[in-house]
Design a protein around this motif. Structure first.
Motif, PDB file in Angstrom:
ATOM      1  N   ALA A  84       0.823  -1.209   0.000  1.00 21.69           N
ATOM      2  CA  ALA A  84       0.000   0.000   0.000  1.00 21.69           C
ATOM      3  C   ALA A  84       0.865   1.270   0.000  1.00 21.69           C
ATOM      4  N   GLY A  85       1.911   1.249   0.764  1.00 16.87           N
ATOM      5  CA  GLY A  85       2.619   2.532   0.883  1.00 16.87           C
ATOM      6  C   GLY A  85       4.091   2.431   1.129  1.00 16.87           C
ATOM      7  N   GLY A  86       4.697   1.353   0.765  1.00 16.77           N
ATOM      8  CA  GLY A  86       6.139   1.281   0.969  1.00 16.77           C
ATOM      9  C   GLY A  86       6.466   0.967   2.400  1.00 16.77           C
ATOM     10  N   SER A  87       7.672   0.447   2.599  1.00 17.13           N
ATOM     11  CA  SER A  87       8.048   0.066   3.949  1.00 17.13           C
ATOM     12  C   SER A  87       8.388   1.311   4.747  1.00 17.13           C
ATOM     13  N   PRO A  88       8.300   1.175   6.055  1.00 10.40           N
ATOM     14  CA  PRO A  88       8.526   2.348   6.889  1.00 10.40           C
ATOM     15  C   PRO A  88       9.913   2.935   6.689  1.00 10.40           C
ATOM     16  N   VAL A  89       9.935   4.237   6.616  1.00  8.71           N
ATOM     17  CA  VAL A  89      11.205   4.938   6.494  1.00  8.71           C
ATOM     18  C   VAL A  89      11.686   5.248   7.897  1.00  8.71           C
ATOM     19  N   SER A  90      12.860   4.713   8.253  1.00  8.67           N
ATOM     20  CA  SER A  90      13.380   5.015   9.589  1.00  8.67           C
ATOM     21  C   SER A  90      13.899   6.447   9.597  1.00  8.67           C
ATOM     22  N   PRO A  91      13.999   7.043  10.781  1.00  7.42           N
ATOM     23  CA  PRO A  91      14.511   8.425  10.848  1.00  7.42           C
ATOM     24  C   PRO A  91      15.884   8.564  10.208  1.00  7.42           C
ATOM     25  N   LEU A  92      16.717   7.534  10.409  1.00  8.84           N
ATOM     26  CA  LEU A  92      18.058   7.622   9.814  1.00  8.84           C
ATOM     27  C   LEU A  92      17.992   7.632   8.296  1.00  8.84           C
ATOM     28  N   ILE A  93      17.096   6.764   7.763  1.00  6.98           N
ATOM     29  CA  ILE A  93      16.964   6.708   6.307  1.00  6.98           C
ATOM     30  C   ILE A  93      16.400   8.026   5.775  1.00  6.98           C
TER      31      ILE A  93
END
Lengths: 217, 617
Positions: free
Chosen positions: A123-132
Motif C-alpha cells: 500500500a505505501g512502501g516500507s517504513p522509512v526510519s529516521p536515519l533513512i
C-alpha cells in the motif's frame, strides 16, 4: 474476495525460509508460488510464476542480492520487491531501494503477521526510519536554505516531500506526520513511494552520467 | 708600395689608411731617397764638399752602421734638377729618430726638430719642413742633414722624402694620424671604458671582474693620454713613467683578460689577476725613476713572455668559455704579441728602421678584449638572472608540492586517528551492549531452566543492542533529534506489542555540536532503558517522550503512568538506574528519576546547550 497476492521467497537459510513460507501460507490473502535457496533457481522460477511480491535476502550464495533485485526490477516492473534485512540499517536499505526494491522487512520481527507487513508495504512502501529519512534528505534534497540555492540546481525532492522526510527524521510516525501536515496517511505513503522511485531513478541517472563521463557509453 | 709596409695593420687600420690615401692628390710625384752620403763630424757646421763623404743606405740605423758612435753625423743628398722652383717643397722624415735633426738646403738652414730628451729615441712623431718658393735653384740643389744622437739608442736617419708640398703634407698627415692621433684616440677609449667599468663596479661591488677591468683600463688609458699631452714638453722621471705606461701598460692588462678567459678565478687563482695588475702598475712607477733606457727592453721581454704564456693558457684552458669571447681575447693576445715582436725586431734593427712602431696600437686591441669581457659578463649576468627566475619558479613549485604532500599526510593521519577512535568506540559499544546482553542471556540459560519467552526476550534485547550499534555507525554528529527518533523507531513494535501508547513531543532544536556520537549513544541507551523499564516493569498503558528546550539547557523527559516505585527505597529492578546515571554524567548531563508507588515514573535527562567548561579546552 480479491485475488490472493502471489508471493515468492528467495532466502538461503532453510529455517528462515521455512518459517516465512509458513507465515505466508497461513495468510489467506497470500499465495506462496515459489521458494528458492539460490538466485539462479529464482530467476528460472520467476519467469513462470510472475509473482506480485518477491521477498529477497541480500546474502545469497551465488549472486549478490542487490544484483538479483536489479535484474528482477528490470524484468518484472510490476513485481514488488521486498528485502530481508537483519537491522534495517540505512546502508543496506538505501542500496536495496536504489537497486529497485520497494521496501524492506526486518528479519528479527518476522514472527508478526507477515501478511500485514506485505499488504502494508504494497500500500505505501516500507517504513522509512529516521536515519533513512535523514539520508534521503541529505542525498536528494538541498541541505541549503532555498535563498542561497542556485538556479538550475535541481533538488530532487519537492517541498512537501522534504517536509515529510524532515518530520519522519524527528521520529514521528506516518500517522502523526499526516496529522501534523493536515493530510491523509495515504498521501504521506504516496509521497514516500515517489521518493523511493526517485531514488532508484536518480541512482540510474547518476550511473548513466558516470558511465558516459568515463567513456563507457 | 708604401701601403705594403703597413700590412700588419691592414685589417685594423684599413679605413684610416684608405681615407689617408684617398686624400693625396698626385701633383708631383714625391721622391724618396734611399741613398745618401755620410760624414762623421763633431762640428755643427756644414762640412766642405771635398770632405771624405761615404755613401750610405737609408734608413741608416747607427746601432747597426756605426756601433758605439755618439755625437753629430752629417748626411748629404743631391736633389735631382727641377724646374718648378717657384713651388713650395717639403722634406719629410717618418720619425723624429734622433736627439736633433737639422735640414740645410744649399747651405741655408730650412728646418730643425726640437732637441728632446734622449729617452724619446723612438719618438713616433713624423717631421716635415718646408722650403719657400724660390729657395730651390734651377739645376743642382744639395740637402745637408745634421743628425745628433747615440747609436745605442737606435738613433739615425730614416729615409728622406722630398717633393711638392701637397703630396708630402698628405704623407706627413697620414703618418701623424697613425703615430699620434690614433693611439691618442685609443687611449681615450680605453680610459672611458675603464671609467665605465669602475662605475659598474661601484653599483655592484660583489663583482670583482668590473673592478679589475676598470682599474686596468684606467691605469693604461690615463697615463697614455697624459703622455700625449704633457709628454713632449715634460722632462725627467714623470715622463719616463708615463712613457713606460704608454709602451707596456696594455700587456699586463691584456694578460689579465687572458687569465680570466682561462678561468683562473674559478680555480681559486684570482691572485694571479691582481698580481698582474700590481706588476703592471708598479713596474713603470718603480723602473721609471731608475733608468728607463736600460730596463725598457728587459721589461718588454718580460711582458712578452707573460703574454705568450697567457696566450697558451687561453688556447689550452679557455675551452669552457663562450667561443667568441675566447676567440677575441686570443686574437687580441696574438695581435699584441705580434706587435711586441715587431717592435723588438725594429729595436734590434732586424727590420726597417722607419717602420711604424706597433706597440702603440696595443691599446685599441686591449679595448676590444676588455669590451668583449664586459659584454660577456653582462650577458652572463642576464642569463643567470633568467636562470635564477626559472630556479625560483621551480623552487616555489617544489615547495608547494611539498606542502601539499605534507598536508595530505597530515590529513591521512587525521583520518587514521579518526578511524582508530571509531573502531575503539564500536568495540566499547559492542562490549557494553551486545556483549553484556549475551553474557546475561548465557547466565540465564546456564543457571535456571530457561523459559522460551525469557530467552526470546533476551535475544530481542541483544538484537536491539546490535541494531543500536549498527545505527550508531551513522555519524549523527550532534543530531540529537535523529538519535531520539531512531530509538522510537526501534521501540515502536515493542511498545505496540506491549499495548503501550507512545506520546511523542519533540521540539525542534539546533544541532548540538558538542555531543559526540558516543554521547548520543549514551543518551539513546538512557531513553531505551527508560522505555524498556516502562514496558517490562511499570505495567504502564502510556508513555510520553518529550524534548523541552530552555535558554541554557534542554531536557528529555520520559514519563509513564505505570505503577511506579519508591524512588527513595531503590527497589526498582531492571538493568540499573546507576547505569543510566553514569551515562548521563558521561554525556555531561544530569539525570533525575521521580517516582512514587502508583503514580508512575518520570525520568528527566538535562543536557547543557553549551559544552561544559572543562570540555571547551
Amino acid at each position: 474476495m480479491p485475488l490472493p497476492i502471489k508471493v515468492s521467497i528467495v532466502e538461503d537459510d532453510a529455517d528462515t525460509r521455512a518459517r516465512i513460507a509458513q507465515s505466508v501460507r497461513a495468510d489467506r490473502e497470500l499465495q506462496l508460488v515459489g521458494e528458492y535457496g539460490v538466485a539462479g533457481e529464482a530467476l528460472t522460477g520467476l519467469a513462470r510464476q510472475s509473482p506480485d511480491v518477491l521477498l529477497v535476502d541480500l546474502g545469497l550464495p551465488d549472486m549478490p542480492g542487490l544484483d538479483l533485485i536489479r535484474v528482477c526490477a528490470k524484468l518484472y516492473p510490476d513485481c514488488e520487491i521486498l528485502v530481508f534485512t537483519a537491522f534495517g540499517d540505512e546502508a543496506h536499505v538505501l542500496a536495496a531501494l536504489e537497486a529497485g526494491a520497494g521496501g524492506y522487512l526486518l528479519k528479527g520481527n518476522l514472527s508478526h503477521d507477515i501478511g500485514f507487513d506485505i499488504r502494508d508495504i504494497k500500500a505505501g512502501g516500507s517504513p522509512v526510519s529516521p536515519l533513512i529519512a535523514r539520508h534521503l534528505l541529505a542525498r536528494m534534497g538541498n541541505a541549503k536554505p532555498a535563498a542561497s540555492q542556485k538556479e538550475g540546481e535541481c533538488a530532487l525532492l519537492t517541498p512537501r516531500e522534504t517536509e515529510i522526510l524532515n518530520t519522519i527524521s524527528r521520529g514521528y510516525t506516518y500517522a502523526e506526520t499526516a496529522k501534523l501536515m493536515g493530510v491523509s496517511a495515504t498521501t504521506v505513503h504516496t509521497h514516500l513511494k515517489r521518493v523511493y522511485r526517485k531514488l532508484s531513478v536518480s541512482s540510474k541517472t547518476e550511473a548513466i552520467f558516470e558511465a558516459s563521463r568515463m567513456g563507457l557509453l | 708600395m708604401k701601403r705594403a709596409r703597413f700590412w700588419p695593420l691592414a685589417v685594423l687600420l684599413a679605413a684610416v689608411a684608405l681615407a689617408a690615401g684617398a686624400q693625396a692628390p698626385d701633383i708631383t710625384q714625391p721622391i724618396v731617397f734611399e741613398r745618401a752620403e755620410f760624414l762623421e763630424s763633431r762640428s755643427s757646421r756644414i762640412p766642405p764638399e771635398d770632405a771624405p763623404w761615404k755613401p750610405v743606405r737609408l734608413p741608416d740605423n747607427w746601432h747597426e752602421s756605426r756601433p758605439g758612435y755618439s755625437g753629430i753625423g752629417w748626411y748629404r743628398i743631391e736633389l735631382p734638377p727641377t724646374t718648378a722652383t717657384r713651388r713650395v717643397h717639403l722634406v719629410h722624415v717618418s720619425r723624429d729618430s734622433a736627439d736633433l735633426i737639422r735640414f740645410f738646403l744649399n747651405g741655408h738652414i730650412v728646418g730643425s726638430t726640437q732637441r728632446p730628451d734622449p729617452s724619446l729615441r723612438l719618438y713616433q712623431q713624423p717631421y716635415a719642413t718646408g722650403m719657400m718658393g724660390g729657395t730651390l735653384r734651377e739645376g743642382k740643389n744639395t740637402l745637408h742633414i745634421l743628425v745628433e744622437g747615440h747609436s745605442n739608442l737606435r738613433h739615425g736617419l730614416p729615409r728622406v722624402w722630398f717633393g711638392d708640398s701637397v703630396p708630402i703634407r698628405a704623407m706627413w698627415l697620414e703618418r701623424y694620424r697613425l703615430h699620434v692621433l690614433l693611439p691618442m684616440g685609443c687611449a681615450f677609449a680605453v680610459l672611458a671604458m675603464g671609467l665605465i667599468a669602475l662605475a659598474f663596479w661601484s653599483r655592484n661591488r660583489r663583482d670583482p671582474q668590473f673592478l679589475w677591468t676598470g682599474l686596468a683600463a684606467t691605469l693604461i688609458g690615463a697615463p697614455a693620454l697624459l703622455h700625449f699631452f704633457i709628454g713632449p714638453g715634460a722632462s725627467g722621471v714623470g715622463r719616463d713613467v708615463l712613457q713606460l705606461f704608454y709602451a707596456y701598460g696594455a700587456a699586463p692588462a691584456l694578460a689579465m683578460s687572458g687569465l680570466h678567459v682561462a678561468r683562473v678565478e674559478r680555480r681559486g687563482q684570482a691572485w694571479l689577476l691582481w698580481g698582474l695588475l700590481a706588476v703592471g702598475c708598479a713596474a713603470p712607477l718603480l723602473l721609471g725613476p731608475l733608468a728607463f733606457v736600460r730596463v725598457s727592453s728587459a721589461l718588454g721581454a718580460v711582458f712578452l713572455l707573460i703574454l705568450v704564456g697567457v696566450f697558451t693558457l687561453v688556447l689550452l684552458r679557455g675551452g669552457q668559455h663562450t667561443g667568441w669571447i675566447r676567440g677575441i681575447v686570443a686574437a687580441s693576445l696574438a695581435a699584441v704579441i705580434a706587435f711586441a715582436v715587431h717592435d723588438l725586431a725594429l729595436w734590434m734593427g732586424w727590420i726597417g728602421f722607419d717602420r711604424i712602431a706597433l706597440s702603440a696600437f696595443s691599446a685599441p686591441v686591449l679595448a676590444l678584449a676588455l669590451g668583449a669581457l664586459v659584454i660577456s659578463r653582462h650577458l652572463e649576468a642576464v642569463g643567470s638572472l633568467a636562470n635564477a627566475n626559472v630556479t625560483l619558479e621551480q623552487r616555489v613549485a617544489d615547495r608547494t608540492a611539498e606542502i601539499e604532500r605534507t598536508h595530505k599526510q597530515l590529513r591521512g593521519l587525521e583520518q587514521e586517528r579518526a578511524r582508530v577512535a571509531e573502531r575503539q568506540r564500536i568495540m566499547a559499544d559492542i562490549h557494553d551492549g551486545l556483549g553484556a546482553s549475551l553474557v546475561s542471556l548465557l547466565s540465564v540459560v546456564q543457571t535456571r531452566r530457561a523459559e522460551p519467552a525469557e530467552v526470546e526476550h533476551r535475544v530481542h534485547e541483544a538484537l536491539q543492542e546490535l541494531r543500536l550499534a549498527v545505527d550508531s555507525q551513522d555519524t549523527l554528529e550532534g543530531d540529537l533529534l535523529t538519535a531520539l527518533a531512531t530509538i522510537r523507531f526501534r521501540m515502536r513494535d515493542a511498545l505496540e506489542a506491549a499495548g503501550i501508547a507512545l506520546e511523542w513531543d519533540i521540539t525542534d532544536i539546533p544541532r548540538l555540536d558538542h555531543l559526540s556520537s558516543r554521547n548520543l549513544l549514551g543518551i539513546q541507551r538512557i531513553v531505551l532503558e527508560a522505555l524498556t523499564n516502562a514496558i517490562r516493569h511499570a505495567q504502564a498503558s502510556s508513555v510520553s517522550v518529550s524534548l523541552v528546550a530552555a535558554a541554557d539547557h534542554i531536557a528529555v523527559l520520559i514519563s509513564d503512568n505505570g505503577r511506579g516505585f519508591d524512588a527513595a527505597a531503590q527497589v526498582h529492578v531492571g538493568r540499573g538506574l546507576s547505569g543510566m546515571r553514569r551515562r548521563a554524567t558521561e554525556t555531561g548531563g544530569t539525570l533525575r528519576i521521580e517516582s512514587a508507588a502508583g503514580r508512575g515514573t518520570r525520568v528527566t535527562l538535562t543536557l547543557p546547550l553549551q559544552p561544559p567548561a572543562s570540555n571547551r579546552g
